[in-house]
Design a protein around this motif. Structure first.
Motif, PDB file in Angstrom:
ATOM      1  N   MET A 252      17.514  -5.773 -21.687  1.00 59.72           N
ATOM      2  CA  MET A 252      17.203  -6.811 -22.340  1.00 59.72           C
ATOM      3  C   MET A 252      15.672  -6.857 -22.423  1.00 59.72           C
ATOM      4  N   ALA A 253      14.990  -6.663 -21.374  1.00 61.60           N
ATOM      5  CA  ALA A 253      13.759  -6.605 -21.260  1.00 61.60           C
ATOM      6  C   ALA A 253      12.939  -5.749 -22.097  1.00 61.60           C
ATOM      7  N   PHE A 254      13.132  -4.664 -22.122  1.00 61.52           N
ATOM      8  CA  PHE A 254      12.459  -3.643 -23.020  1.00 61.52           C
ATOM      9  C   PHE A 254      12.886  -3.716 -24.570  1.00 61.52           C
ATOM     10  N   ASN A 255      13.991  -4.230 -24.683  1.00 59.60           N
ATOM     11  CA  ASN A 255      14.757  -4.104 -26.270  1.00 59.60           C
ATOM     12  C   ASN A 255      13.960  -5.242 -26.868  1.00 59.60           C
ATOM     13  N   ASN A 256      13.085  -6.086 -26.257  1.00 60.08           N
ATOM     14  CA  ASN A 256      12.584  -7.199 -26.710  1.00 60.08           C
ATOM     15  C   ASN A 256      10.981  -7.308 -26.627  1.00 60.08           C
ATOM     16  N   ALA A 257      10.647  -6.700 -25.158  1.00 62.84           N
ATOM     17  CA  ALA A 257       9.095  -6.628 -25.079  1.00 62.84           C
ATOM     18  C   ALA A 257       8.573  -5.171 -25.299  1.00 62.84           C
ATOM     19  N   SER A 258       9.380  -4.669 -25.707  1.00 66.15           N
ATOM     20  CA  SER A 258       9.092  -2.946 -25.911  1.00 66.15           C
ATOM     21  C   SER A 258       8.594  -2.149 -24.663  1.00 66.15           C
ATOM     22  N   LEU A 259       7.658  -1.196 -24.944  1.00 63.44           N
ATOM     23  CA  LEU A 259       7.531  -0.262 -23.647  1.00 63.44           C
ATOM     24  C   LEU A 259       6.085   0.008 -23.506  1.00 63.44           C
ATOM     25  N   GLY A 260       5.774   1.123 -23.060  1.00 58.06           N
ATOM     26  CA  GLY A 260       4.040   1.347 -22.836  1.00 58.06           C
ATOM     27  C   GLY A 260       3.902   2.783 -22.900  1.00 58.06           C
ATOM     28  N   TYR A 261       2.780   3.302 -22.198  1.00 56.81           N
ATOM     29  CA  TYR A 261       2.402   4.781 -22.262  1.00 56.81           C
ATOM     30  C   TYR A 261       3.343   5.715 -21.511  1.00 56.81           C
ATOM     31  N   VAL A 262       4.085   5.196 -20.490  1.00 61.04           N
ATOM     32  CA  VAL A 262       4.848   5.993 -19.647  1.00 61.04           C
ATOM     33  C   VAL A 262       6.067   6.604 -20.724  1.00 61.04           C
ATOM     34  N   HIS A 263       6.645   5.689 -21.469  1.00 66.15           N
ATOM     35  CA  HIS A 263       7.668   6.152 -22.490  1.00 66.15           C
ATOM     36  C   HIS A 263       7.030   6.883 -23.634  1.00 66.15           C
ATOM     37  N   ALA A 264       5.940   6.717 -24.044  1.00 62.51           N
ATOM     38  CA  ALA A 264       5.121   7.404 -25.181  1.00 62.51           C
ATOM     39  C   ALA A 264       5.000   8.874 -24.637  1.00 62.51           C
ATOM     40  N   MET A 265       4.398   8.890 -23.552  1.00 62.42           N
ATOM     41  CA  MET A 265       4.082  10.371 -22.847  1.00 62.42           C
ATOM     42  C   MET A 265       5.332  11.106 -22.490  1.00 62.42           C
ATOM     43  N   ALA A 266       6.300  10.494 -22.001  1.00 66.12           N
ATOM     44  CA  ALA A 266       7.622  11.080 -21.437  1.00 66.12           C
ATOM     45  C   ALA A 266       8.145  11.644 -22.713  1.00 66.12           C
ATOM     46  N   HIS A 267       8.145  10.942 -23.868  1.00 68.44           N
ATOM     47  CA  HIS A 267       8.698  11.278 -25.139  1.00 68.44           C
ATOM     48  C   HIS A 267       8.470  12.820 -25.658  1.00 68.44           C
ATOM     49  N   GLN A 268       6.946  12.953 -25.291  1.00 72.47           N
ATOM     50  CA  GLN A 268       6.338  14.079 -25.707  1.00 72.47           C
ATOM     51  C   GLN A 268       6.889  15.236 -24.842  1.00 72.47           C
ATOM     52  N   LEU A 269       6.992  15.006 -23.713  1.00 66.96           N
ATOM     53  CA  LEU A 269       7.506  16.040 -22.582  1.00 66.96           C
ATOM     54  C   LEU A 269       9.083  16.590 -23.041  1.00 66.96           C
ATOM     55  N   GLY A 270       9.637  15.365 -23.260  1.00 64.75           N
ATOM     56  CA  GLY A 270      11.124  15.802 -23.781  1.00 64.75           C
ATOM     57  C   GLY A 270      11.169  16.649 -24.750  1.00 64.75           C
ATOM     58  N   GLY A 271      10.229  16.396 -26.020  1.00 59.19           N
ATOM     59  CA  GLY A 271      10.245  16.908 -27.234  1.00 59.19           C
ATOM     60  C   GLY A 271       9.651  18.486 -27.057  1.00 59.19           C
ATOM     61  N   PHE A 272       8.775  18.541 -26.448  1.00 57.50           N
ATOM     62  CA  PHE A 272       7.987  19.813 -26.256  1.00 57.50           C
ATOM     63  C   PHE A 272       8.530  20.755 -25.389  1.00 57.50           C
ATOM     64  N   TYR A 273       9.061  20.180 -24.301  1.00 62.17           N
ATOM     65  CA  TYR A 273       9.670  21.112 -23.211  1.00 62.17           C
ATOM     66  C   TYR A 273      11.319  20.811 -23.134  1.00 62.17           C
ATOM     67  N   ASN A 274      11.814  19.712 -23.774  1.00 60.84           N
ATOM     68  CA  ASN A 274      13.108  19.871 -23.259  1.00 60.84           C
ATOM     69  C   ASN A 274      13.379  19.211 -21.974  1.00 60.84           C
ATOM     70  N   LEU A 275      12.738  18.350 -21.466  1.00 59.58           N
ATOM     71  CA  LEU A 275      12.861  17.845 -20.024  1.00 59.58           C
ATOM     72  C   LEU A 275      13.529  16.541 -19.940  1.00 59.58           C
ATOM     73  N   PRO A 276      14.379  16.288 -18.836  1.00 58.54           N
ATOM     74  CA  PRO A 276      14.975  15.094 -18.765  1.00 58.54           C
ATOM     75  C   PRO A 276      14.094  13.921 -18.703  1.00 58.54           C
ATOM     76  N   HIS A 277      14.509  12.974 -19.526  1.00 55.03           N
ATOM     77  CA  HIS A 277      13.780  11.747 -19.965  1.00 55.03           C
ATOM     78  C   HIS A 277      13.303  11.088 -18.646  1.00 55.03           C
ATOM     79  N   GLY A 278      14.415  10.877 -17.755  1.00 53.03           N
ATOM     80  CA  GLY A 278      14.222   9.884 -16.538  1.00 53.03           C
ATOM     81  C   GLY A 278      13.321  10.252 -15.731  1.00 53.03           C
ATOM     82  N   VAL A 279      13.332  11.936 -15.355  1.00 50.72           N
ATOM     83  CA  VAL A 279      12.708  12.603 -14.533  1.00 50.72           C
ATOM     84  C   VAL A 279      11.025  12.387 -14.901  1.00 50.72           C
TER      85      VAL A 279
END
Length: 383
Positions: A252-279
């Protein structure tokens, strides 16, 4: 004063045994044929068949697409969409964690809007509501069952596309902790730290408001109090249910306040190396918040208070450091790897990862603006 719009599914079912009630609701909504979008593990474990059986008991036909991979791809969406059209389904039921939910959102959005899922990368690019989506959650972390976020990997570009669109918000979300009992400890830890990241990034976001603040801080407190037990004793229904509520609040919080650089950076790791997002989130979180601390120490001090580690009478900068220490300690206690190098991240890839991270929509609400060099340094510190 700026205006705020609050997004959430119109109906949200939570608590032990609510799955049966959810299938009754699907019948009452008038749907005749559901495409269940799930992953191979849940299909093999019989969970998809269980849900399909409950739907059939309610007079709703069910077809199962179990091709949602971890970090679902454009190809997964296209394959699911093909099956939906062949079967003539009039609604989509996503079953699983973030990957099946995101895959299902992609299928449902393209089903009514046409084109390809890449056409909707960015914010509110669709013109029509998606095909009705009922999201049944089996993990406590991503909150994808109730958000307007859809993350799909573009295999050709090796990036994760962030689709933030009010039209991908599910019609109904379902969180039955009984579906979460069999989740392995490592998955429980990763999804739980994902939820913590959602809460903290939303709390320090430039788009935060009093509603998201309340949701975020309560989520932090519940995660700090229950994640270790959920990891150490996966059969503890109370801990599982508390984590289900916590991740929903964080959603509920991030659906409305959005996120930040943690997610922006983690998305690249997932897309580039297929790594688990939560880790990836868990490893990056203290490093990004250390970068943010000079401009939001008071907010991080509030997070320290919510985690139960703030020192009374100390200044905000001191308690912000207590917050970072508590994040690191929780990650260590639940078995999160210490750095990105052990996950296969290479120094020579960092400039590309950083450049792509700066293009990710999630970074727009980070409290401190970063340069390419700043993002590269955060990646290096997290190695």
């Amino acid at each position: 004063m700026s205006t705020s719009t609050f997004f959430i599914p119109s109906v949200n079912m939570m608590g032990e045994g609510c799955l049966v009630e959810a299938t009754q609701a699907i019948r009452n909504l008038g749907f005749k044929h559901a495409l269940i979008v799930t992953d191979a593990w849940l299909s093999k474990a019989g969970v998809a068949a269980q849900v399909a059986g409950l739907l059939v008991e309610q007079g709703v036909r069910a077809s199962v697409f179990d091709g949602a991979q971890p970090n679902p791809t454009v190809g997964n969406v296209e394959a699911g969409l093909k099956m939906l059209r062949e079967q003539g389904a009039d609604c989509v039921v996503s079953l699983g964690g973030g990957s099946p939910h995101d895959c299902a959102k992609g299928i449902a959005l393209v089903a009514t809007n046409g084109g390809g899922i890449a056409d909707y990368e960015g914010v509110d690019k669709s013109a029509k509501p998606q095909l009705p989506l009922i999201a049944i959650n089996t993990t406590a972390g991503t909150a994808s069952e109730m958000t307007r976020f859809c993350i799909i990997t573009d295999e050709s570009r090796h990036i994760k596309m962030a689709i933030v669109d009010r039209n991908v918000t599910p019609l109904l979300s379902v969180n039955d902790p009984l579906l979460m009992l069999a989740k392995p400890a490592a998955l429980t830890a990763a999804t739980g730290m994902d939820a913590l990241t959602h809460a903290i990034e939303a709390y320090v976001s430039t788009a935060a408001n009093p509603i998201t603040d309340a949701c975020a801080l309560k989520a932090v407190t519940m995660i700090a109090s229950n994640l270790r037990q959920a990891v150490n004793n996966g059969g503890d229904v109370h801990a599982r249910e508390q984590m289900a509520y916590a991740q929903f609040l964080a959603g509920m919080a991030f659906n409305n306040a959005s996120l930040g650089y943690v997610h922006a950076m983690a998305h690249q790791l997932g897309g580039f190396y297929n790594l688990p997002h939560g880790v990836c989130n868990a490893v990056l979180l203290p490093h990004v918040e250390s970068f943010n601390a000079p401009v939001c120490a008071a907010r991080l001090a509030d997070v320290a208070q919510a985690m139960g580690v703030a020192q009374g009478g100390a200044d905000a900068a001191f308690n912000a450091e207590r917050c970072l220490d508590a994040i690191r300690q929780l990650a260590a206690d639940v078995g999160i790897p210490k750095g990105l190098r052990g996950l296969g991240v290479k120094t020579e890839d960092i400039p590309t990862l950083a450049a792509n991270a700066l293009k990710d929509a999630c970074g727009l609400t980070n409290p401190r603006t970063a340069s390419q060099a700043d993002i590269e340094e955060i990646f290096k510190a997290a190695l």
